[in-house]
Enzyme design. Structure first.
Site, short mmCIF file in Angstrom:
data_model
loop_
_atom_site.label_atom_id
_atom_site.label_comp_id
_atom_site.label_asym_id
_atom_site.label_seq_id
_atom_site.Cartn_x
_atom_site.Cartn_y
_atom_site.Cartn_z
CD GLU A 1 -2.72 5.79 -5.52
OE1 GLU A 1 -2.77 6.48 -4.47
OE2 GLU A 1 -3.55 4.91 -5.78
CD GLU B 1 -3.18 -0.23 0.02
OE1 GLU B 1 -3.01 0.91 -0.48
OE2 GLU B 1 -4.13 -0.94 -0.30
#
Length: 157
Positions: A70, A63
C-alpha cells in the site's frame, strides 16, 4: 555483522510503523494473544502447536507485506489508478486468504466440545477467569481501534 544487526532495527521500525498505522495489524496481534492464551487448555500436540504458531505468525507478517505494498503504491501512484487499486486489492486478498486458512486451522484445533465444557466448568468454579477475560476486552478494543496514530500525528510526519 553491524549491517546484520541493523537489519533488526529496520525490522523493528517496520513493526512499529504497522502498530501505529494499521488497525488490522493490531487486530491480528490481539487475536493472536487470545488464541495463544487459550491454546494451552487444549493439550495440543507438537504438530498442532507448530501449525498454530505458523498461522499466528503468518497473518501479521502478511499484514506487514500488505502495508508495504500500500505504501509503495501510494508513493508511485498518488492519484487513483486501476492498476494501483489492483495491487492493493491483491495484497489485501493475500491477507484474507491466509486468515481463512487460519480460521480453518483454528476450527480443526479448537472444535473440541468436551474441552470447552471443561473450560466452562472451570470458569464456573473460578469466576475471576471469565471476569479477567471480559475486563480485557475493552483494553483490546481500545488497542485495536484507538491505539494508533491520530490523523494529526500522521499529517505531522
Amino acid at each position: 555483522m553491524r549491517r546484520f544487526l541493523k537489519s533488526f532495527v529496520y525490522a523493528g521500525r517496520g513493526i512499529w510503523f504497522c502498530l501505529r498505522r494499521e488497525r488490522n495489524f493490531r487486530f491480528h496481534l490481539v487475536a493472536a494473544v487470545y488464541v495463544l492464551s487459550f491454546a494451552p487448555l487444549f493439550s495440543l500436540s507438537r504438530g498442532e502447536w507448530a501449525a498454530l504458531i505458523a498461522v499466528v505468525g503468518l497473518i501479521p507478517a502478511l499484514e506487514a507485506v500488505n502495508t508495504a505494498v500500500e505504501q509503495v503504491v501510494n508513493l508511485a501512484s498518488p492519484d487513483r489508478h486501476p492498476l494501483a487499486r489492483a495491487a492493493k486489492d491483491a495484497a489485501a486478498a493475500a491477507v484474507l486468504l491466509a486468515c481463512l486458512a487460519a480460521l480453518g486451522i483454528a476450527v480443526a484445533l479448537f472444535w473440541r466440545p468436551e474441552t470447552w465444557s471443561d473450560i466452562l466448568a472451570d470458569w464456573r468454579q473460578d469466576l475471576w477467569k471469565p471476569v479477567l477475560l471480559v475486563l480485557s476486552l475493552p483494553l483490546a478494543g481500545w488497542f485495536v481501534l484507538g491505539g494508533g496514530d491520530s490523523p494529526a500525528q500522521r499529517k505531522a510526519e
